[in-house]
Enzyme design. Structure first.
Site, mmCIF file in Angstrom:
data_model
loop_
_atom_site.group_PDB
_atom_site.id
_atom_site.type_symbol
_atom_site.label_atom_id
_atom_site.label_comp_id
_atom_site.label_asym_id
_atom_site.label_seq_id
_atom_site.Cartn_x
_atom_site.Cartn_y
_atom_site.Cartn_z
ATOM 1 C CE LYS A 171 -4.211 -1.769 2.156
ATOM 2 N NZ LYS A 171 -5.205 -1.547 3.250
ATOM 3 C CG ASP B 202 -7.445 -8.664 12.308
ATOM 4 O OD1 ASP B 202 -7.254 -7.992 13.341
ATOM 5 O OD2 ASP B 202 -7.731 -8.163 11.211
ATOM 6 C CB SER C 140 -3.258 -4.298 14.201
ATOM 7 O OG SER C 140 -4.154 -3.245 14.526
ATOM 8 C CB SER D 38 -5.253 -0.567 12.317
ATOM 9 O OG SER D 38 -6.495 -0.069 11.890
ATOM 10 N N GLY E 244 -6.804 -2.915 16.389
ATOM 11 C CA GLY E 244 -6.900 -4.126 17.166
ATOM 12 C C GLY E 244 -5.581 -4.792 17.492
ATOM 13 C CG HIS F 131 5.292 -26.703 -37.203
ATOM 14 N ND1 HIS F 131 4.833 -27.956 -37.539
ATOM 15 C CD2 HIS F 131 5.810 -26.821 -35.954
ATOM 16 C CE1 HIS F 131 5.049 -28.799 -36.542
ATOM 17 N NE2 HIS F 131 5.649 -28.133 -35.567
ATOM 18 C CE LYS G 87 -18.136 4.158 -13.194
ATOM 19 N NZ LYS G 87 -18.105 5.626 -13.207
ATOM 20 C CG ASP H 276 -17.930 10.727 -8.770
ATOM 21 O OD1 ASP H 276 -18.452 10.770 -9.892
ATOM 22 O OD2 ASP H 276 -18.533 11.021 -7.728
#
Length: 847
Positions: A57, A137, A172, A174, A176, A361, A547, A549
């Site tokens: 990431k 987790d 973690s 984050s 937890g 061939h 996608k 916008d």
């Protein structure tokens, strides 16, 4: 620390740039400080990430900007980064192995903050081992936090210890806690997942007020989710000691069990983690001891590979060693040689054999992964870049076949005379499941550079269909005649005309097809996606993109200038002058496809902000709006580059070329794509899209060519929110507080949607919310210019006729809504804005 510098790490030179760029604005943490952390923590991080395929990431613009999720290695990856291929059902994809400090430093340079890895490793031969660790987790729901996670961790510890496992906690970084336990490698991922699932269900049954094992958000209030699913072989977990891309530079930090009893337990930031490592070493070190040695392929284990590991099974099934002079090595389970190491040899070999079988061939074979990967060439090797030849992939052959000459007896598979036409060594430039580029070196026929491009769809009847192409660039700086415009046509010249000629041709509606001669303008209409649902994505061979916008734009880069053309043929160049920056990020001239977006302060596209830039052309108006609402450009395709049309080449080849020719920097971006091999891959892409608050996902067939101006089911768009493009067919006046209608002010729009086709519209209701005062004024002016006496649609209900003003159906807008009634009305629609980039013909009924 300077803004940039060149360093040598593990013998590899890396240029580290933008070292003073702030990646964590809340703490002021810079890219240089992130790289320093990675260098300091590497001795304890690498052992827990090594030999595991890494998912990354990235936050190139910092954690307040856009996050990019990447699995496959991009074209620009240094060749010294170790990698392994994961064999999906019909394809192989390369993943980075974070095995050394140089790779970790390169990842930091690319602003990779989070590393996610599975619970299994690759062995030295590239074999995928069974999991060597179990992970749980513990994720707190609303109303719960770390104290509740710690309580569940202690409950889980008792059960795991009863199973003979010793778990280790990791906060973690984050919300937890992760629990890890070492395994002996005797169970596969499915078996480990089953055990973890039963453990989670047991905890839920014993402690229903504290634990939940179901991921439904409605069940998680005040409870801790025990997520067992990350033991699935296709799932990943944040690597221990990895940074997190959150507001502050927190870390997935190993903790002691005593710490979990601390009522002040919290997530740790990287300076604290470095202090702890210096003081305590690696608290997870026991996770690495004792059980890993049993997983490595010793000489004894190498002799006991299962037949499923054998790449020559098909080859053997077609030949009888007692009836043909061809080499037929015994399978591994019969005492034959084990599968070789997965990496190519230092000087891999090639051979081209002239084969006088039923039809003459040539067999083209490249040494790779311990076998000869083979193609049959009906017309032989091409000697002209303007003439591609068909190549049909056949079964892998043993290495011994590289020296085979002789007669295959009549009645046997491939019967006929085989002679060696050419042989030597080759340099590997690229090896993907749909594209191979090599330079052959032969004492007899010299050196030449060739490309093989898959044209058939994976899993279909034509999945073995390829083309072999002699590239324009040749060894020693030589250059042949211009390469063909398309990999799917054997001889078509290509080039792009000037941007002005392109624009005028597009506006006139007489744009010829791309891939024609240089005297004609290329087709600047974008390829369009078809609305779909997740259930429409079946089979393998997809790529999933976010996608965006925004406004679609074809970007013509020529002579250092950029021209922006909307999907309806409008020139957007003067409206978005900051996107001239694109010229400085592209190698040479190119025609690119992308989306113009306006990002909010959190780095997410907001269509309402983009509306403030729409339709502005006067320099003063543009500059004022630009100061408040800057735009970015998200690129996702390339139609032409270097004077060569690419519309006939498959998606993967275009994607590789896009990453080669564009060197993104804000406001220009090339967002990564997700590989699509299963429903889980699609779900992962959709989850990431939701996390980023994006509109949805576009699924693209990796074998598909680019079809300008056409809506194709090779591109499918899946939206999270119910959003519908609509055609404005009328309006109703705004009623003042007196109850009287004000004929000069728009109160609600009357809408229509396609009924079977864009030419036929049916009434879809009205929308009266979501408008700003500026919207109402702008729309009143636009509607007044299009007045007509009668409804342009036939099925308007009687209650909507009274007081309505009707207009010629020319304006396209977009609404969000809750559901669609049986008679086609949109319930509770909310106006999202005009779509000046689209025409009535572009509107389609969303699923």
């Amino acid at each position: 620390m300077g803004a940039s510098q060149t360093v040598t790490v593990d013998g590899h030179r890396l240029r580290l740039s933008n070292l003073d760029k702030v990646l964590y604005p809340a703490s002021g943490t810079t890219k240089g400080e992130v790289l320093h952390y990675l260098a300091q923590v590497a001795p304890v991080l690498l052992p827990h990430a090594a030999n595991r395929p890494a998912t990354r990431k990235r936050w190139p613009d910092g954690v307040d900007g856009q996050m990019f999720f990447q699995k496959n290695l991009e074209v620009s990856t240094p060749d010294w980064v170790r990698r392994r291929a994961i064999q999906h059902q019909h394809s192989r994809n390369d993943y980075a192995l974070v095995n050394d400090l140089a790779t970790l430093t390169w990842l930091g340079q690319t602003a990779t903050l989070e590393l996610h890895v599975p619970q299994w490793q690759f062995g030295r031969t590239g074999v995928r081992h069974n999991p060597d660790r179990l992970v749980l987790d513990l994720d707190p729901g609303p109303g719960a936090g770390l104290p509740e996670c710690a309580q569940v961790a202690r409950l889980a510890r008792e059960i795991l210890q009863g199973m003979g496992l010793d778990p280790f906690p990791v906060t973690s970084g984050s919300k937890g806690i992760h629990l890890y336990a070492a395994l002996d490698g005797k169970q596969d991922s499915d078996g480990v997942s089953a055990v973890a699932k039963e453990l989670a269900r047991y905890l839920e049954a014993e402690h229903p007020d504290l634990v939940v094992s179901d991921m439904k958000k409605t069940l998680r209030e005040g409870k801790v989710l025990v997520d067992w699913s990350q033991n699935n072989g296709n799932k990943t977990t944040i690597a221990p000691y990895s940074l997190r891309g959150r507001e502050h530079p927190t870390v997935a930090a190993p903790r002691s069990w005593d710490e979990l009893d601390d009522p002040g337990l919290r997530q740790l930031e990287y300076p604290e983690v470095l202090e702890r490592v210096a003081r305590d070493g690696d608290l997870l070190a026991p996770l690495l001891r004792g059980h890993l040695a049993s997983l490595e392929p010793t000489a004894e284990r190498l002799a006991t590979f299962e037949p499923a590991d054998d790449r020559l099974t098909v080859y053997r099934s077609k030949r009888d060693a007692s009836r043909t002079p061809e080499p037929v090595p015994a399978p591994p389970d019969a005492g034959g040689a084990p599968p070789p190491d997965g990496s190519p040899a230092a000087e891999p070999t090639f051979v081209i054999q002239e084969h006088h079988a039923r039809r003459l061939h040539w067999d083209f074979r490249l040494e790779y992964d311990g076998v000869l990967v083979s193609w049959a060439l009906p017309k032989g090797e091409p000697d002209d870049p303007a003439q591609n030849h068909l190549a049909v992939q056949t079964e892998d052959h043993p290495l011994e076949y590289g020296s085979f000459e002789g007669t295959i007896p009549k009645g046997e598979y491939g019967s006929g005379e085989v002679t060696i036409w050419d042989a030597g060594t080759y340099e590997l430039e690229k090896w993907r499941d749909d594209e191979v580029i090599v330079t052959l070196h032969s004492a007899e026929r010299g050196s030449r550079r060739l490309a093989l491009i898959r044209t058939g769809g994976r899993g279909g009847d034509d999945e073995n269909s390829w083309l072999i192409h002699r590239t324009r660039a040749q060894p020693g700086g030589a250059e042949d005649e211009p390469a063909p415009a398309s990999a799917s046509t054997s001889a078509s010249a290509s080039a792009s005309a000037s941007a002005s000629a392109s624009a005028s041709a597009s506006a006139s509606g007489t744009v010829p097809d791309a891939g024609t001669t240089a005297t004609k303008a290329p087709d600047l209409r974008p390829m369009l996606a078809t609305a779909a649902t997740p259930g429409d994505i079946t089979g393998d061979g997809w790529s999933f993109e976010m996608k965006w916008d925004g406004f679609r734009a074809i970007c013509v880069v020529e002579g250092g200038r950029v021209r922006l053309i909307s999907r309806s043929g409008q020139d957007l160049t003067v409206t978005f002058p900051e996107l001239q920056a694109l010229a400085g990020t592209v190698d040479g001239d190119a025609i690119l496809d992308g989306e113009i977006v306006a990002l909010d302060p959190a780095g997410r596209p907001e269509f309402g902000r983009l509306q403030q830039r729409a339709n502005l052309r006067r320099p003063g108006d543009v500059e004022r709006a630009r100061k408040r609402f800057a735009v970015d450009l998200m690129l996702f395709d390339v139609l032409a580059a270097g004077g060569r049309s690419l519309v006939g080449e498959p998606y993967d080849a275009r994607r590789a070329e896009l990453e080669r020719v564009v060197h993104p920097k804000p406001p220009i971006h090339v967002p990564p794509a997700f590989d699509g091999h299963s429903a889980e891959d699609l779900q992962e892409a959709l989850d990431t899209s939701r996390e980023l608050r994006l509109e949805g996902v576009v699924a693209k067939r990796r074998r598909s060519t680019y079809a300008p101006g056409r809506r194709s089911r090779d591109w499918l768009k899946i939206k999270h929110e119910r959003v519908q493009e609509v055609v404005v067919v009328g309006w109703r006046p705004l009623h003042a507080k007196t109850g009287r209608a004000d004929p000069r002010s728009m109160g609600a729009l009357l809408l229509a949607v396609p009924d079977g086709g864009a030419a036929d519209l049916r009434f879809a209701g009205r929308v009266g919310t979501g408008f700003s005062e500026k919207d109402r004024r702008t729309l009143a002016t636009l509607l007044g210019e299009r007045e007509r006496p009668d409804p342009p649609v036939p099925d308007v209900p009687r209650e909507e006729l009274a007081g309505a003003h009707w207009v010629t159906p020319q304006l396209v807008g977009e609404v969000a809504y809750t559901e669609r009634t049986t008679d086609g009305r949109l319930r509770q629609p909310v106006w999202r804005g005009l779509r000046p980039d689209k025409s009535v013909e572009d509107v389609e009924l969303e699923p």
